[in-house]
Design a protein around this motif. Sequence first.
Motif, PDB file in Angstrom:
ATOM      1  N   UNK A  23      19.223   4.044 -32.007  1.00  0.00           N
ATOM      2  CA  UNK A  23      19.366   3.333 -30.707  1.00  0.00           C
ATOM      3  C   UNK A  23      20.074   2.128 -30.792  1.00  0.00           C
ATOM      4  N   UNK A  24      20.806   1.858 -29.943  1.00  0.00           N
ATOM      5  CA  UNK A  24      21.637   0.427 -30.060  1.00  0.00           C
ATOM      6  C   UNK A  24      20.790  -0.371 -29.125  1.00  0.00           C
ATOM      7  N   UNK A  25      21.110  -1.826 -29.479  1.00  0.00           N
ATOM      8  CA  UNK A  25      20.312  -2.746 -28.466  1.00  0.00           C
ATOM      9  C   UNK A  25      20.864  -2.803 -27.416  1.00  0.00           C
ATOM     10  N   UNK A  26      20.381  -2.933 -26.371  1.00  0.00           N
ATOM     11  CA  UNK A  26      21.087  -3.262 -24.800  1.00  0.00           C
ATOM     12  C   UNK A  26      20.612  -4.335 -24.231  1.00  0.00           C
ATOM     13  N   UNK A  27      21.450  -5.432 -23.890  1.00  0.00           N
ATOM     14  CA  UNK A  27      21.221  -6.579 -23.168  1.00  0.00           C
ATOM     15  C   UNK A  27      21.704  -6.349 -21.849  1.00  0.00           C
ATOM     16  N   UNK A  28      20.859  -7.061 -20.800  1.00  0.00           N
ATOM     17  CA  UNK A  28      21.302  -6.958 -19.648  1.00  0.00           C
ATOM     18  C   UNK A  28      21.693  -8.414 -19.091  1.00  0.00           C
ATOM     19  N   UNK A  29      23.014  -8.307 -18.342  1.00  0.00           N
ATOM     20  CA  UNK A  29      23.327  -9.625 -17.769  1.00  0.00           C
ATOM     21  C   UNK A  29      23.460  -9.158 -16.181  1.00  0.00           C
ATOM     22  N   UNK A  30      22.781  -9.900 -15.543  1.00  0.00           N
ATOM     23  CA  UNK A  30      22.672  -9.579 -13.918  1.00  0.00           C
ATOM     24  C   UNK A  30      23.574 -10.498 -13.303  1.00  0.00           C
ATOM     25  N   UNK A  31      24.281  -9.869 -12.039  1.00  0.00           N
ATOM     26  CA  UNK A  31      24.972 -10.603 -11.328  1.00  0.00           C
ATOM     27  C   UNK A  31      24.241 -10.940 -10.046  1.00  0.00           C
TER      28      UNK A  31
END
Length: 174
Positions: free
Chosen positions: A26-34
């Motif tokens: 699994x790749x790491x996922x980072x969330x950037x919110x608008x």
Amino acid sequence: MLTRRHILAAGGGGLATLAMPSILRAQQVEVIEMRGTPRGERIWYNPIGLAITPGTILRFVNRDPVNSHTATAYHPEIFERAARIPDGAMPWDSDFLLPDESFEVTLAVPGVYDFYCLPHEMAGMVGRIMVGRPSDTGWQGVAQDTGDLPEAALRAFPTVEAILRQGRIDPEET
């Protein structure tokens, strides 16, 4: 069904990948919110600055209930902007995202990536991602060409030093 052809097409490395437990693949996922205020008088990315490892997936999610936004890399291939991503990195443009829509991009080339919201750059809706560390081979720092950037955008970018120190910078911390 996985065949020998699938493994060979993947350069043979597919077998090693399939043999690993799924948690390791699994790749790491980072969330950037608008984000935005209910009346739209203020808009921003959260976080505005982020340090990640190469190969991390960034997921941009529009959490603004009243505005559409983009996540757009500064690059000559996209609206003829000066490059503000590392040489060899693939530029991206999410196109307009409506509330609750998302877009993903994987960043692998070490260096600093600056991005903006097409309709809100003049209001300072920009962000900075650091992929890897300055000591990584091929790492490229902040682009020096600032000629076509609005003053609000230039003021909004967090510094590389702050991102290195904190890892993640929320907009109220800039």
